[in-house]
Design a protein around this motif. Sequence first.
Motif, PDB file in Angstrom:
ATOM      1  N   HIS A 143      16.776 -12.852  31.148  1.00 12.29           N
ATOM      2  CA  HIS A 143      16.573 -13.548  32.421  1.00 12.29           C
ATOM      3  C   HIS A 143      17.919 -14.090  32.910  1.00 12.29           C
ATOM      4  O   HIS A 143      18.637 -14.747  32.163  1.00 12.29           O
ATOM      5  CB  HIS A 143      15.637 -14.740  32.237  1.00 12.29           C
ATOM      6  N   ASP A 144      18.227 -13.832  34.175  1.00 11.65           N
ATOM      7  CA  ASP A 144      19.412 -14.387  34.803  1.00 11.65           C
ATOM      8  C   ASP A 144      18.942 -15.569  35.656  1.00 11.65           C
ATOM      9  O   ASP A 144      18.440 -15.385  36.765  1.00 11.65           O
ATOM     10  CB  ASP A 144      20.091 -13.319  35.659  1.00 11.65           C
ATOM     11  N   LEU A 145      19.096 -16.764  35.127  1.00 14.60           N
ATOM     12  CA  LEU A 145      18.520 -17.931  35.813  1.00 14.60           C
ATOM     13  C   LEU A 145      19.158 -18.166  37.178  1.00 14.60           C
ATOM     14  O   LEU A 145      18.514 -18.703  38.081  1.00 14.60           O
ATOM     15  CB  LEU A 145      18.635 -19.177  34.929  1.00 14.60           C
ATOM     16  N   LYS A 146      20.399 -17.747  37.322  1.00 11.91           N
ATOM     17  CA  LYS A 146      21.060 -17.883  38.628  1.00 11.91           C
ATOM     18  C   LYS A 146      20.364 -16.977  39.651  1.00 11.91           C
ATOM     19  O   LYS A 146      20.054 -17.397  40.770  1.00 11.91           O
ATOM     20  CB  LYS A 146      22.534 -17.490  38.492  1.00 11.91           C
ATOM     21  N   ALA A 147      20.109 -15.754  39.245  1.00 13.49           N
ATOM     22  CA  ALA A 147      19.409 -14.810  40.132  1.00 13.49           C
ATOM     23  C   ALA A 147      17.984 -15.293  40.397  1.00 13.49           C
ATOM     24  O   ALA A 147      17.460 -15.139  41.508  1.00 13.49           O
ATOM     25  CB  ALA A 147      19.385 -13.417  39.499  1.00 13.49           C
ATOM     26  N   MET A 148      17.364 -15.901  39.399  1.00 14.27           N
ATOM     27  CA  MET A 148      15.998 -16.401  39.590  1.00 14.27           C
ATOM     28  C   MET A 148      16.013 -17.582  40.562  1.00 14.27           C
ATOM     29  O   MET A 148      15.142 -17.714  41.417  1.00 14.27           O
ATOM     30  CB  MET A 148      15.364 -16.786  38.249  1.00 14.27           C
ATOM     31  N   ARG A 149      17.033 -18.428  40.439  1.00 15.41           N
ATOM     32  CA  ARG A 149      17.173 -19.552  41.381  1.00 15.41           C
ATOM     33  C   ARG A 149      17.307 -19.033  42.803  1.00 15.41           C
ATOM     34  O   ARG A 149      16.693 -19.555  43.741  1.00 15.41           O
ATOM     35  CB  ARG A 149      18.407 -20.392  41.000  1.00 15.41           C
ATOM     36  N   GLU A 150      18.116 -17.996  42.968  1.00 16.68           N
ATOM     37  CA  GLU A 150      18.331 -17.429  44.301  1.00 16.68           C
ATOM     38  C   GLU A 150      17.067 -16.780  44.857  1.00 16.68           C
ATOM     39  O   GLU A 150      16.876 -16.694  46.064  1.00 16.68           O
ATOM     40  CB  GLU A 150      19.478 -16.408  44.272  1.00 16.68           C
ATOM     41  N   ALA A 151      16.191 -16.327  43.970  1.00 20.55           N
ATOM     42  CA  ALA A 151      14.955 -15.664  44.410  1.00 20.55           C
ATOM     43  C   ALA A 151      13.890 -16.670  44.855  1.00 20.55           C
ATOM     44  O   ALA A 151      12.897 -16.300  45.466  1.00 20.55           O
ATOM     45  CB  ALA A 151      14.407 -14.798  43.280  1.00 20.55           C
ATOM     46  N   ILE A 152      14.119 -17.953  44.552  1.00 13.20           N
ATOM     47  CA  ILE A 152      13.152 -18.979  44.955  1.00 13.20           C
ATOM     48  C   ILE A 152      13.312 -19.270  46.444  1.00 13.20           C
ATOM     49  O   ILE A 152      14.406 -19.594  46.894  1.00 13.20           O
ATOM     50  CB  ILE A 152      13.345 -20.281  44.132  1.00 13.20           C
ATOM     51  N   GLY A 153      12.229 -19.117  47.181  1.00 11.02           N
ATOM     52  CA  GLY A 153      12.260 -19.407  48.616  1.00 11.02           C
ATOM     53  C   GLY A 153      11.322 -20.552  48.938  1.00 11.02           C
ATOM     54  O   GLY A 153      10.699 -21.136  48.038  1.00 11.02           O
ATOM     55  N   SER A 154      11.184 -20.849  50.221  1.00 12.67           N
ATOM     56  CA  SER A 154      10.365 -22.002  50.624  1.00 12.67           C
ATOM     57  C   SER A 154       8.886 -21.784  50.300  1.00 12.67           C
ATOM     58  O   SER A 154       8.133 -22.737  50.160  1.00 12.67           O
ATOM     59  CB  SER A 154      10.545 -22.285  52.107  1.00 12.67           C
TER      60      SER A 154
END
Length: 369
Positions: A143-154
């Motif tokens: 898991h790339d937590l940075k990429a997962m953070r970026e995938a979080i939207g409103s």
Amino acid sequence: MSIQDRVTNGVRGLQPYQPGKPVEELERELGISGIIKLASNENPKGASPLVAGALKTALSDLARYPDGSGFSLKSKLARFLGIRPNQITLGNGSNDVLEIITRCFAGPGQGVVISEHAFAVYYLAAKSVDAHIAIAPARQYGHDLKAMREAIGSDTKLVFIANPNNPTGTHLTSAQLLAFLEDIPKDTLVVLDEAYVEYAADLDHEDGLTFLDRFPNLIVTRTFSKAYGIAALRVGYAVASEDVTDILNRVRQPFNVNALALVAAEAALEDQHFVAQSVLENKNGLERLIVACTEMGIESIPSAANFICVRVGPHAQKVYDAMLRMGVIVRPVANYGLPEHLRITIGTPQENERLIETLRSALLECRVN
Ligand SMILES: *Cc1c(COP(=O)(O)O)cnc(C)c1O
């Protein structure tokens, strides 16, 4: 309108979960015995002897419904984990809990974030409620937590993180997890699936439970199917804030954990010596397999769990088939976006030796042909 047209949008796009091939099925197909299965991350030692004893006693009372609240198991778990019983939601395996969570918090068109190469059930659960699924690219298979953070939207309601992850065995440190939890919106729920946490205890791995007080949006899931060795009985659970737990228990079926499973889990929990021994033997087996793979010139993904994902090359399906014919069941992971890998569960020392010999022969066979 046909029945096919009636199916909901989410279910229309679903494919059934593909489990590891059962031993009995291969026996029927090949007409051979002595098959070993290293395909579903089960405990090769079985379960604590306390479990069989508890089951024997419970067999005399099968006419009665189980305790729907799971009072006794939840009390023991709470004491063991240092939490309160009303923070626990029991499930018919943790798969059940993952599905309950998804139904409670995600609906049609709402966002669910998962990682590439993550455990398949997150996708299945999210898809079945017609959620909008964002798949964050993995980094070095994990898991790339940075990429997962970026995938979080409103619109994101739920994020699934497996630590360690299945099928890759990859592992996130406490510091990485903590930074992620601090960074994301407070109303985005994070499911931290710790199905293999017992195996990762000596790594830099503070378990997710220690974050619960600080993060009311966190749900940690655990299972008795792996290190505790009672996959057949199906017991898992979620630990979360009391508010979240109250919500999950509205959707949970009244008797979702059966009476035999409840007593078996209690007995299994009591035998921590068995768990520690299982973890130790797993570590030895894992090391043995890593050495053997290196000798065979096969890369493996560093694993924090009770299995290892090895890169056998573009002919992985052929290698898998050849191994089946030799009576060893492992797991192809092409459906996880890993077409060149096989996932191998660590077995007993004898099973590991047989696995190594079989893999060696299968690789030779497939390279020759
Ligand atoms: C095996 C596994 C589970 C546990 O499934 P159960 O339903 O508890 O048997 C959960 N998550 C992951 C990542 C797993 O590999």
